[in-house]
Design a protein around this motif. Sequence first.
Motif: not given
Ligand code: PRX
Length: 665
Positions: A421-422, A425-426, A512, A527, A538
């Motif tokens: 489970d990775t 974020q962007t 987060d 978030r 997002r």
């Molecule tokens: O809230 C977290 C959630 O996705 C957000 C980032 O979104 P984005 O920039 O679109 O990138 C998504 C792909 C990396 C984070 O702030 N998020 C991402 N991965 C997880 C997660 N929440 C929980 N567990 C995760 N593994």
Amino acid sequence: MSTDPSSGTLSNLLHENRRFEPPAELAAHANVTAEAYAEAEADRDAFWAKAAERLTWSQKWDRVLDWDNPPFAKWFVGGRLNAAYNCVDRHVEAGHGDRIAIHWVGEPLEDTRDLTYADLKDEVSRAANALTDLGVETGDRVAIYMPMIPEAVIAMLACARIGAPHTVVFGGFSAEALASRIEDCGAMVVITSDGGYRRGAPSSLKPAVDEARSIAAKNGHQVEKVLVVRRTGQEVDWDDAVDVWWHDVVASASPEHTPEAFDAEHPLFVMYTSGTTGKPKGILHTTGGYLVGTSYTHWEVFDLKPETDVYWCSADIGWITGHSYIVYGPLANGATQVLYEGTPDFPERGRWWDVIEQHKVTIFYTAPTAIRSFMKQGREIPDARDLSSLRLLGSVGEPINPEAYVWYREVVGGGRTPVVDTWWQTETGMIMISPLPGVTAGKPGSAMTPLPAIGAEVVNDEGAAVPKGSGGYLVLTQPWPAMLRTIWGDDQRYVDTYWARFKDQGYYFAGDGAKKDEDGDLWVLGRVDDVMNVSGHRLSTTEIESALVSHPYVAEAAVVGATDADTGQAVVAYVILREDAVQDLGADGGEDIAKVLSDHVRKEIGPIAKPRQIMIVPELPKTRSGKIMRRLLRDVAEHRAVGDTTTLADSSIMELISAGKAQST
Ligand code: PRX
């Protein structure tokens, strides 16, 4: 929004006590072992220098990290490299030209194509020559608005090859959204296609580019060229002064191209993402650190063995996951991967499992929302396929509930495969928190611990680390190579958004909420700001509110992300109509109001932002200072008793809202 960052719906799941040890075979041959944590602890810079040595540099760096002027980082200072050379040419030079880089699986069943690394080198070189012929120079921005076809990857790498930062805009965004991104980064060329396939039908893209170009022109920005791939054969409007067919200029270009080495800090791409204000942020990633971070973590977290693995990440290249873990990380590692165009359930519901069976996929990376929808369809569908090639599964984009994790592991992974489970974020560019598949005993629902050399903590309002068993804000305590460098054209917004909240500690604020369990493992809860996560996408509440308010019927709007069993969160909008609209349409806006407003959001932002529900209300709950209390609106949207209303200017409002008529869209 929520003032208690730990008040997530996952809180009750922290009692989860199942553990899954790494398979012995995987642990015995893992790319990364437990020693990596100690190595990184002993000397972080040396750790990243070693990771950087996995790439080919035309000039080595003098200094691993320059953090003299935080939060503006420079990584691998003085180093020079070409990202496309690292992703393509060097594998051919090392004798792997015949290795498949991409098994492309298009949506129409018979539509497939395999590209070797040698093929990719020729195609990327041709496209780089064609872009140069169109007048694109190092530093010029190029927008890419494409379906999931090999040309999308080729276009990105061609831009990287000539040092022209790309901005890939997800095909589900509207012409308006595309225009605002083109204008914000000043893209002079757009690469697109006539259309792509979606659920059996061609779906057009070029008309949105035409419209975006005219919107941008009205605002004073000229797009000079549009390079168009013919994919569906749909009719397209054509402007000879601007439009150019890919098959005319790329196919005829030379497959010879000498890549130039760029400074490690040369901009590689801008990726727009939603923030807490209406305007999307252009997240800037640069070349050296980004490529080190993505290639290293791809090798580390997925335990990639490029000679034998077949990797598949189901993301779209329009998102950061596609950039880091389809294009740059895997290709820099010389991986063989599946690139998939369609949706998970077309032409039938077992489509993805067929792809895994056919290509003997060994590593599969997808989002919880997809896993939940497969769970709903029932295990008979994957059970009817041979998924025994799988050895590792990944999850990204949103919190994965333990039920989905266990189903993924048991049903898809046959009980053999670790699930990573990775969390990232962007902005982080690369995976930051994740189990190591050969080391960590995974807990369903937990992203576990920061990767070696990554500093992550859960802190309280004062920025102090919370004790085990408590919740707080997720922060990153150390710079990392693939970190964003700034927000395109707005250094101040970069500082304010990420570094002001815990300025004294010098921490990056991720936005987060998270909990640290009794073992110190991390559970990301979602978030804590005005950002929603719908099916792993997002979205900004403010951006959708602005879109709604731009409609002539709407006086005011408030948007919340309500918990949704399928999509994680869903968009619920509360709208106050303007008086003249009420006079014309009636107090509830009439039967069609939800559709009209939802179509408007679709047009302004794109189908992904479409509200699940629109409620026409007479008032919105506000504090005496005029701030909308979205917390209370979420209570209504999630059918909960409405929480504390004592800070409302008028506490009777919640009764009116709760009695309001919900209109599904
Ligand atoms: O809230 C977290 C959630 O996705 C957000 C980032 O979104 P984005 O920039 O679109 O990138 C998504 C792909 C990396 C984070 O702030 N998020 C991402 N991965 C997880 C997660 N929440 C929980 N567990 C995760 N593994």
